[in-house]
Motif scaffolding. Structure first.
Motif, short mmCIF file in Angstrom:
data_model
loop_
_atom_site.label_atom_id
_atom_site.label_comp_id
_atom_site.label_asym_id
_atom_site.label_seq_id
_atom_site.Cartn_x
_atom_site.Cartn_y
_atom_site.Cartn_z
N CYS A 165 99.53 -2.75 -30.75
CA CYS A 165 100.58 -1.89 -30.72
C CYS A 165 99.75 -0.51 -30.76
O CYS A 165 100.19 0.62 -30.20
CB CYS A 165 101.44 -1.91 -31.92
SG CYS A 165 102.39 -3.58 -31.88
N CYS A 177 107.64 -7.08 -31.48
CA CYS A 177 107.32 -5.78 -32.09
C CYS A 177 108.29 -4.61 -31.81
O CYS A 177 109.18 -4.74 -30.91
CB CYS A 177 105.72 -5.18 -31.87
SG CYS A 177 105.49 -4.87 -30.04
N CYS A 233 107.24 -1.61 -30.15
CA CYS A 233 107.00 -0.71 -29.22
C CYS A 233 107.81 -0.76 -28.14
O CYS A 233 108.48 -1.32 -27.91
CB CYS A 233 105.51 -1.20 -28.44
SG CYS A 233 104.13 -1.27 -29.82
N HIS A 238 104.33 -2.85 -24.06
CA HIS A 238 102.80 -3.05 -23.87
C HIS A 238 102.23 -2.87 -22.74
O HIS A 238 101.13 -3.40 -22.59
CB HIS A 238 102.41 -4.41 -24.67
CG HIS A 238 102.39 -4.67 -26.38
ND1 HIS A 238 101.92 -5.38 -26.81
CD2 HIS A 238 102.94 -3.66 -27.07
CE1 HIS A 238 102.22 -5.12 -28.11
NE2 HIS A 238 102.91 -3.89 -28.32
ZN LIG Z 1 103.71 -3.40 -29.83
#
Ligand SMILES: [Zn+2]
Length: 159
Positions: free
Chosen positions: A88, A112, A114, A117
């Motif tokens: 991350c 996650c 984010c 990615h």
């Molecule tokens: Zn991430």
């Protein structure tokens, strides 16, 4: 590259514009340029198993990146043996580089918070600049190595 675990990034080069359907995420327009995908290899076989699979580009389309990999060339792999999960932090660092854009929200970031990615660039991003930025934010970050696809290709049938 060994069976040690850690975080890695694939530098993928697209030479033509195409549209790809990325699993359940939807359609992504792939433009000529560079794509950097960040992942982690903390499972059995570590970096070697994961990266060799990406390098070959075969097998079932399991991860989001498998759909992109099928229409790009692998230029290089960056990796670290840092024990911490850095993916991350790498993804954030890449998004903050000049000229970076996120081609498809959620790509590779199912587990996650984010934005993605995967980051796209018109010019190939420099590992040294990214490593410096990461070390500035994470002074304990282990070194990042680069292996070129030609080196991987000598070992396996990588296109
Ligand atoms: Zn991430």
């Amino acid at each position: 590259m060994t069976e040690s675990p850690g975080t890695y990034a694939l530098l993928l080069r697209a030479s033509s514009a195409e549209t790809v359907n990325v699993g359940g995420l939807g359609k992504m327009t792939v433009e000529p340029g560079w794509y950097v995908y960040v992942g982690s290899a903390f499972g059995p076989g570590g970096h070697r198993a994961r990266v060799e699979r990406h390098a070959r580009g075969d097998g079932a389309q399991h991860w989001h990146v498998d759909y992109l990999r099928a229409m790009t060339n692998l230029d290089a792999v960056w990796y670290t043996h840092d024990d911490e999960r850095r993916e991350c932090a790498w993804a954030r660092c890449l998004r903050e580089r000049v000229g970076a854009r996120v081609p498809l929200a959620g790509f590779g970031a199912s587990d996650c918070d984010c934005e993605a990615h995967l980051t796209a660039f018109e010019a190939p991003p420099s590992l040294r600049g990214i490593e410096a930025a990461l070390h500035a934010g994470h002074p304990d970050h282990a070194p990042i190595m680069q292996v070129d696809a030609s080196t991987l290709r000598e070992r396996r049938g990588v296109r």
